[in-house]
Motif scaffolding. Structure first.
Motif, PDB file in Angstrom:
ATOM      1  N   ARG A 174       0.831  -1.203   0.000  1.00 10.56           N
ATOM      2  CA  ARG A 174       0.000   0.000   0.000  1.00 10.56           C
ATOM      3  C   ARG A 174       0.867   1.255   0.000  1.00 10.56           C
ATOM      4  NH1 ARG A 174      -3.846   0.451   5.000  1.00 10.56           N
ATOM      5  NH2 ARG A 174      -5.232  -0.868   3.781  1.00 10.56           N
ATOM      6  N   LYS A 175       1.914   1.267   0.804  1.00  9.08           N
ATOM      7  CA  LYS A 175       2.800   2.435   0.864  1.00  9.08           C
ATOM      8  C   LYS A 175       3.458   2.708  -0.489  1.00  9.08           C
ATOM      9  CE  LYS A 175       4.013   2.641   5.759  1.00  9.08           C
ATOM     10  NZ  LYS A 175       5.125   2.582   6.755  1.00  9.08           N
ATOM     11  N   ALA A 176       3.754   1.630  -1.222  1.00  8.81           N
ATOM     12  CA  ALA A 176       4.392   1.788  -2.528  1.00  8.81           C
ATOM     13  C   ALA A 176       3.383   2.074  -3.635  1.00  8.81           C
ATOM     14  CB  ALA A 176       5.187   0.535  -2.876  1.00  8.81           C
ATOM     15  N   GLY A 177       2.095   2.004  -3.313  1.00 11.94           N
ATOM     16  CA  GLY A 177       1.056   2.337  -4.287  1.00 11.94           C
ATOM     17  C   GLY A 177       0.605   1.184  -5.164  1.00 11.94           C
ATOM     18  N   PHE A 178       0.858  -0.063  -4.717  1.00 13.45           N
ATOM     19  CA  PHE A 178       0.466  -1.229  -5.512  1.00 13.45           C
ATOM     20  C   PHE A 178      -0.718  -1.955  -4.882  1.00 13.45           C
ATOM     21  CE2 PHE A 178       5.161  -1.193  -6.426  1.00 13.45           C
ATOM     22  CZ  PHE A 178       5.070  -0.922  -7.787  1.00 13.45           C
ATOM     23  N   PRO A 179      -1.653  -2.472  -5.698  1.00 11.66           N
ATOM     24  CA  PRO A 179      -2.641  -3.412  -5.176  1.00 11.66           C
ATOM     25  C   PRO A 179      -1.930  -4.703  -4.752  1.00 11.66           C
ATOM     26  CG  PRO A 179      -3.265  -2.588  -7.350  1.00 11.66           C
ATOM     27  CD  PRO A 179      -1.859  -2.195  -7.130  1.00 11.66           C
ATOM     28  N   SER A 180      -2.377  -5.290  -3.652  1.00 14.55           N
ATOM     29  CA  SER A 180      -1.720  -6.476  -3.116  1.00 14.55           C
ATOM     30  C   SER A 180      -2.680  -7.653  -3.039  1.00 14.55           C
ATOM     31  CB  SER A 180      -1.176  -6.193  -1.713  1.00 14.55           C
ATOM     32  OG  SER A 180      -0.220  -5.156  -1.740  1.00 14.55           O
ATOM     33  N   VAL A 181      -2.165  -8.819  -3.373  1.00 15.99           N
ATOM     34  CA  VAL A 181      -2.922 -10.064  -3.283  1.00 15.99           C
ATOM     35  C   VAL A 181      -2.140 -11.023  -2.383  1.00 15.99           C
ATOM     36  CG1 VAL A 181      -3.798 -12.053  -4.561  1.00 15.99           C
ATOM     37  CG2 VAL A 181      -3.882  -9.771  -5.589  1.00 15.99           C
ATOM     38  N   VAL A 182      -2.836 -11.686  -1.477  1.00 15.63           N
ATOM     39  CA  VAL A 182      -2.192 -12.641  -0.573  1.00 15.63           C
ATOM     40  C   VAL A 182      -2.688 -14.049  -0.896  1.00 15.63           C
ATOM     41  CG1 VAL A 182      -1.896 -13.404   1.810  1.00 15.63           C
ATOM     42  CG2 VAL A 182      -1.941 -10.959   1.279  1.00 15.63           C
ATOM     43  N   ALA A 183      -1.745 -14.941  -1.210  1.00 18.25           N
ATOM     44  CA  ALA A 183      -2.068 -16.349  -1.458  1.00 18.25           C
ATOM     45  C   ALA A 183      -1.492 -17.181  -0.313  1.00 18.25           C
ATOM     46  CB  ALA A 183      -1.495 -16.813  -2.790  1.00 18.25           C
ATOM     47  N   PHE A 184      -2.363 -17.715   0.513  1.00 18.74           N
ATOM     48  CA  PHE A 184      -1.923 -18.555   1.620  1.00 18.74           C
ATOM     49  C   PHE A 184      -1.741 -19.994   1.151  1.00 18.74           C
ATOM     50  CE2 PHE A 184      -4.201 -15.325   4.312  1.00 18.74           C
ATOM     51  CZ  PHE A 184      -3.075 -14.898   5.009  1.00 18.74           C
ATOM     52  N   THR A 185      -0.689 -20.629   1.624  1.00 19.59           N
ATOM     53  CA  THR A 185      -0.543 -22.059   1.394  1.00 19.59           C
ATOM     54  C   THR A 185      -1.138 -22.813   2.582  1.00 19.59           C
ATOM     55  OG1 THR A 185       1.013 -23.819   0.807  1.00 19.59           O
ATOM     56  CG2 THR A 185       1.747 -22.255   2.466  1.00 19.59           C
ATOM     57  N   VAL A 186      -1.687 -23.990   2.315  1.00 17.25           N
ATOM     58  CA  VAL A 186      -2.299 -24.785   3.381  1.00 17.25           C
ATOM     59  C   VAL A 186      -1.767 -26.213   3.345  1.00 17.25           C
ATOM     60  CG1 VAL A 186      -4.400 -23.386   3.442  1.00 17.25           C
ATOM     61  CG2 VAL A 186      -4.302 -25.392   1.952  1.00 17.25           C
ATOM     62  N   GLU A 187      -1.894 -26.869   4.481  1.00 17.65           N
ATOM     63  CA  GLU A 187      -1.489 -28.268   4.584  1.00 17.65           C
ATOM     64  C   GLU A 187      -2.646 -29.171   4.167  1.00 17.65           C
ATOM     65  OE1 GLU A 187       1.574 -29.152   5.170  1.00 17.65           O
ATOM     66  OE2 GLU A 187       2.244 -27.089   5.500  1.00 17.65           O
ATOM     67  N   THR A 188      -2.477 -30.469   4.322  1.00 19.29           N
ATOM     68  CA  THR A 188      -3.489 -31.415   3.853  1.00 19.29           C
ATOM     69  C   THR A 188      -4.797 -31.311   4.636  1.00 19.29           C
ATOM     70  OG1 THR A 188      -2.542 -33.139   5.274  1.00 19.29           O
ATOM     71  CG2 THR A 188      -1.783 -33.062   2.996  1.00 19.29           C
ATOM     72  N   ASP A 189      -4.782 -30.622   5.785  1.00 16.86           N
ATOM     73  CA  ASP A 189      -6.007 -30.422   6.562  1.00 16.86           C
ATOM     74  C   ASP A 189      -6.704 -29.118   6.223  1.00 16.86           C
ATOM     75  OD1 ASP A 189      -4.259 -28.614   7.680  1.00 16.86           O
ATOM     76  OD2 ASP A 189      -4.448 -29.334   9.743  1.00 16.86           O
ATOM     77  N   GLY A 190      -6.198 -28.402   5.210  1.00 18.71           N
ATOM     78  CA  GLY A 190      -6.823 -27.164   4.802  1.00 18.71           C
ATOM     79  C   GLY A 190      -6.487 -25.973   5.667  1.00 18.71           C
ATOM     80  N   ARG A 191      -5.566 -26.137   6.604  1.00 22.65           N
ATOM     81  CA  ARG A 191      -5.145 -25.044   7.478  1.00 22.65           C
ATOM     82  C   ARG A 191      -3.747 -24.567   7.094  1.00 22.65           C
ATOM     83  NH1 ARG A 191      -7.724 -24.560  12.702  1.00 22.65           N
ATOM     84  NH2 ARG A 191      -9.561 -25.920  12.818  1.00 22.65           N
ATOM     85  N   LEU A 192      -3.460 -23.317   7.418  1.00 20.00           N
ATOM     86  CA  LEU A 192      -2.120 -22.805   7.226  1.00 20.00           C
ATOM     87  C   LEU A 192      -1.131 -23.621   8.058  1.00 20.00           C
ATOM     88  CD1 LEU A 192      -3.950 -20.425   6.247  1.00 20.00           C
ATOM     89  CD2 LEU A 192      -2.229 -18.869   7.155  1.00 20.00           C
ATOM     90  N   PRO A 193       0.162 -23.597   7.730  1.00 22.16           N
ATOM     91  CA  PRO A 193       1.142 -24.333   8.533  1.00 22.16           C
ATOM     92  C   PRO A 193       1.131 -23.951  10.013  1.00 22.16           C
ATOM     93  CG  PRO A 193       2.118 -23.728   6.450  1.00 22.16           C
ATOM     94  CD  PRO A 193       0.779 -23.052   6.496  1.00 22.16           C
ATOM     95  N   THR A 194       0.644 -22.760  10.323  1.00 24.98           N
ATOM     96  CA  THR A 194       0.541 -22.325  11.714  1.00 24.98           C
ATOM     97  C   THR A 194      -0.664 -22.927  12.423  1.00 24.98           C
ATOM     98  OG1 THR A 194      -0.725 -20.383  11.018  1.00 24.98           O
ATOM     99  CG2 THR A 194       1.678 -20.133  11.233  1.00 24.98           C
TER     100      THR A 194
END
Length: 304
Positions: A174-194
């Protein structure tokens, strides 16, 4: 040009170049980094060829096209082990975008977006040191600011494993003036590694950034790993999937490419789009190639 979540058509993305180069072309990619290939004229032509084929495939099926730059590993920490410093990386990031801009111009195709692919600071699948949002903002600023003045249409954070780093990325974009997209990766249970759910991660990032991300995606997982966990969250607008049903740990140890079943994968993507119309970006990640994209595009292209 409108971004995919604002458009009247769907878009095709591909982040499977690295596995295709390693397993099919027999090209060594130390650290899984493709950006060093930009310095080799022969390999530049290969990258250009991939981009042209993706644009043509998408256009045949009435889809827009998101071209991802070869910069997933082009940040300070992950490039340092390959002998690149900050000054090298500025030129590399800008060159990666210029290459795609040339391909787009030569194609003359409408609805082709250039995305600067931003990778995580740490191992996407087993993060050992999760940064604070403030530290992540500072860290990703170096790569993001190098893109100012280029033909970038959007920034895409791929295989992000946790919400604090995603928050920092969105703030920096946002500070640099770009639209941002976030792609989360998930494990086999559909949850993030966290262990966080997709919806929870999206909510945390949105709350901390005043919905600063243009939209969110899931990537680098097979549909079987997350399809049952989707809830119709309108902020989730993209799925860029693996060909294999293997876990990340299994894929890291693999010595042969698991290409899965392209036709089956295309059917699964079409079913998800039918169930969740807010999905505007479809595509392939590890193990996929143009066959997988063809199967997806041929099924999704005619859907409303």
């Amino acid at each position: 040009m409108k971004l995919p979540h604002q458009s009247d058509c769907r878009y095709l993305a591909w982040t499977g170049m690295e596995t295709d180069l390693i397993f099919k072309a027999g090209i060594d990619l130390p650290g899984f980094a493709s950006f060093p290939l930009l310095q080799d004229p022969k390999m530049r032509r290969v990258i250009e060829s991939y981009a042209r084929e993706q644009i043509q495939l998408a256009a045949r099926h009435g889809l827009g096209c998101v071209l991802e730059s070869a910069t997933w590993m082009a940040n300070l920490d992950r490039a340092a082990s390959l002998g690149y410093d900050a000054s090298n990386l500025v030129d590399i990031n800008r060159d990666a975008i210029a290459l795609l801009a040339d391909v787009r111009e030569q194609s003359g195709a409408p609805k082709v977006l250039i995305s600067a692919n931003i990778g995580p600071r740490d191992d996407a699948y087993a993060p050992s040191d999760i940064m604070s949002a403030e530290d992540a903002e500072h860290y990703h600023t170096a790569q993001i600011e190098s893109l100012v003045g280029t033909a970038v249409d959007m920034l895409s954070a791929y295989t992000f494993s946790n919400s604090p780093e995603a928050i920092g990325f969105v703030r920096s974009g946002r500070k640099a003036g770009f639209p941002s997209v976030v792609a989360f990766t998930v494990e086999t249970d559909g949850r993030l590694p966290t262990g966080q759910t997709i919806d929870a991660a999206i909510s945390v990032v949105d709350a901390a950034t005043d919905e600063g991300a243009a939209y969110f995606m899931v990537n680098c997982a097979h549909p079987d790993h997350f399809s049952d966990t989707l809830t119709g969250n309108s902020r989730l607008a993209g799925i860029v999937v693996n060909a294999s049903r293997c876990s990340h740990a299994e894929l890291n140890e693999a010595t042969q490419l698991d290409e899965g079943d392209p036709s089956e994968l295309g059917e699964q993507i079409a079913a998800l789009v039918a169930d969740f119309p807010s999905i505007r970006v479809i595509g392939g990640c590890c193990g996929t190639d143009m066959r997988h994209l063809e199967e997806m595009a041929s099924r999704v292209g005619g859907m409303t």
